[in-house]
Scaffold this motif. Sequence first.
Motif, PDB file in Angstrom:
ATOM      1  N   LYS A 165       0.823  -1.211   0.000  1.00 48.43           N
ATOM      2  CA  LYS A 165       0.000   0.000   0.000  1.00 48.43           C
ATOM      3  C   LYS A 165       0.856   1.259   0.000  1.00 48.43           C
ATOM      4  CE  LYS A 165      -3.619   2.363   2.642  1.00 48.43           C
ATOM      5  NZ  LYS A 165      -4.534   2.279   3.827  1.00 48.43           N
ATOM      6  N   ALA A 168       2.026   1.640  -3.639  1.00 50.15           N
ATOM      7  CA  ALA A 168       0.906   1.798  -4.575  1.00 50.15           C
ATOM      8  C   ALA A 168       0.078   3.047  -4.289  1.00 50.15           C
ATOM      9  CB  ALA A 168       0.011   0.568  -4.538  1.00 50.15           C
ATOM     10  N   THR A 169       0.103   3.523  -3.050  1.00 55.22           N
ATOM     11  CA  THR A 169      -0.654   4.695  -2.566  1.00 55.22           C
ATOM     12  C   THR A 169      -2.168   4.487  -2.607  1.00 55.22           C
ATOM     13  OG1 THR A 169      -0.750   5.894  -4.687  1.00 55.22           O
ATOM     14  CG2 THR A 169       1.190   6.273  -3.295  1.00 55.22           C
ATOM     15  N   THR A 170      -2.625   3.265  -2.838  1.00 55.60           N
ATOM     16  CA  THR A 170      -4.064   2.968  -2.810  1.00 55.60           C
ATOM     17  C   THR A 170      -4.302   1.860  -1.777  1.00 55.60           C
ATOM     18  OG1 THR A 170      -3.741   1.449  -4.694  1.00 55.60           O
ATOM     19  CG2 THR A 170      -4.511   3.681  -5.183  1.00 55.60           C
ATOM     20  N   VAL A 173      -1.593  -4.164  -3.854  1.00 60.34           N
ATOM     21  CA  VAL A 173      -2.038  -4.381  -5.232  1.00 60.34           C
ATOM     22  C   VAL A 173      -1.386  -5.618  -5.818  1.00 60.34           C
ATOM     23  CG1 VAL A 173      -1.980  -3.461  -7.580  1.00 60.34           C
ATOM     24  CG2 VAL A 173      -2.476  -1.939  -5.667  1.00 60.34           C
ATOM     25  N   ASN A 200      -2.834   2.598 -10.029  1.00 61.98           N
ATOM     26  CA  ASN A 200      -2.152   2.950  -8.788  1.00 61.98           C
ATOM     27  C   ASN A 200      -0.817   3.619  -9.122  1.00 61.98           C
ATOM     28  OD1 ASN A 200       0.104   0.717  -8.653  1.00 61.98           O
ATOM     29  ND2 ASN A 200      -1.789  -0.374  -9.173  1.00 61.98           N
ATOM     30  N   ASN A 201      -0.018   3.881  -8.112  1.00 63.96           N
ATOM     31  CA  ASN A 201       1.212   4.651  -8.262  1.00 63.96           C
ATOM     32  C   ASN A 201       2.244   4.009  -9.176  1.00 63.96           C
ATOM     33  OD1 ASN A 201       2.954   6.854  -7.575  1.00 63.96           O
ATOM     34  ND2 ASN A 201       4.054   5.487  -6.204  1.00 63.96           N
ATOM     35  N   SER A 230      -4.421   6.694 -12.391  1.00 61.49           N
ATOM     36  CA  SER A 230      -3.299   6.227 -11.574  1.00 61.49           C
ATOM     37  C   SER A 230      -2.685   7.357 -10.756  1.00 61.49           C
ATOM     38  CB  SER A 230      -2.209   5.626 -12.472  1.00 61.49           C
ATOM     39  OG  SER A 230      -1.636   6.621 -13.318  1.00 61.49           O
TER      40      SER A 230
END
Length: 245
Positions: A165, A168-170, A173, A200-201, A230
Motif C-alpha cells: 500500500k 501503490a498509494t491505494t 495491489v 495505482n502509483n 493512476s
Amino acid sequence: MTVARPPTRHNTLRAVCYTLLCLSVPVSVLAKAGKKGHPTKKVDVRPNTNDNDVWTFALETDFYESTTYLSPTVDFSSTDGWDLQAAFYNIPINGGGAQNYEWDSYLNLSKTFNLNSQFKALAGLQNGTTLFSSNRQWHNFDYGLLIYQPFPFINLHAGPYWANKALATTTDVLGYTTGFSVAFNRNQWLFQGDYYSGHNNVSGAVVNLYYQVLPKAQLYMGVGVPETDSGNEFYGITGLSVSSQ
C-alpha cells in the motif's frame, strides 16, 4: 553504374542526431503535461541479462514542466543469474514537488533461471523508502516473469507483480507487467518498453530507445506514459548507461 557506398560513421552520427531530435519533440510536449504526478519509474523489472560478473552504472534524467529529477542506479550481475541493484529514484536537481516520493531509494534483488534455449524464468523483489522524508514508509515490490526469446534480437516477458500500500498509494495491489526488447543493426540500437497494470502509483508504461555510442556505453531517450486514474503523469527521459564489460 553507380556503386552504393557503405554507411560512414559521419552518416551514422547524423542519423542518431536526427532520431533523437524526432524523439525530443513528443518527449518535451508530453513532459509539460505533468505538474503534480509521480513517475512510473518506481520499479525495475529489467535486471542486467549479461550474467557475466558485470557492473553497470546508469544515470537517468526525468523531465517535467518545471521539475527535473536524476535517477542513478548501480547494478552487479553474476555468472550464476543473481542480480543486485542499488537504485535512487527522483533526486530533484531543478524544482521539486512533481511527485510524492523524492529520493526514493531501493535495494533490488533478482534471480534468473534458464529453462531452455528460448525460455527463462525470473523472480525479483525491490525494497526501500524515501531517504529524506519525515513520513518515511517501507516500499515493497515483488514480481515474477516468464521470458521468451524466439530470436537473439527479440525478448518478450510477462508476469505478476505485488506492491504494498505504501508504494501503490491505494491498497496492496496484485497486478501484472509485460514488456519487450527489440535490437537492431547488430545490437547498436535497442527499443524496449514495459507496462504495469492497474490504477495505482506504479501503473503505466515506460518506452526507451537506446543507442550504443561506445562498446561499453549507451545513450537512451524515452517517455513515461501514465495509466488512467493512476495519479501519474507523462514525463520525458534521457539517460546514460555504462558497463564494465
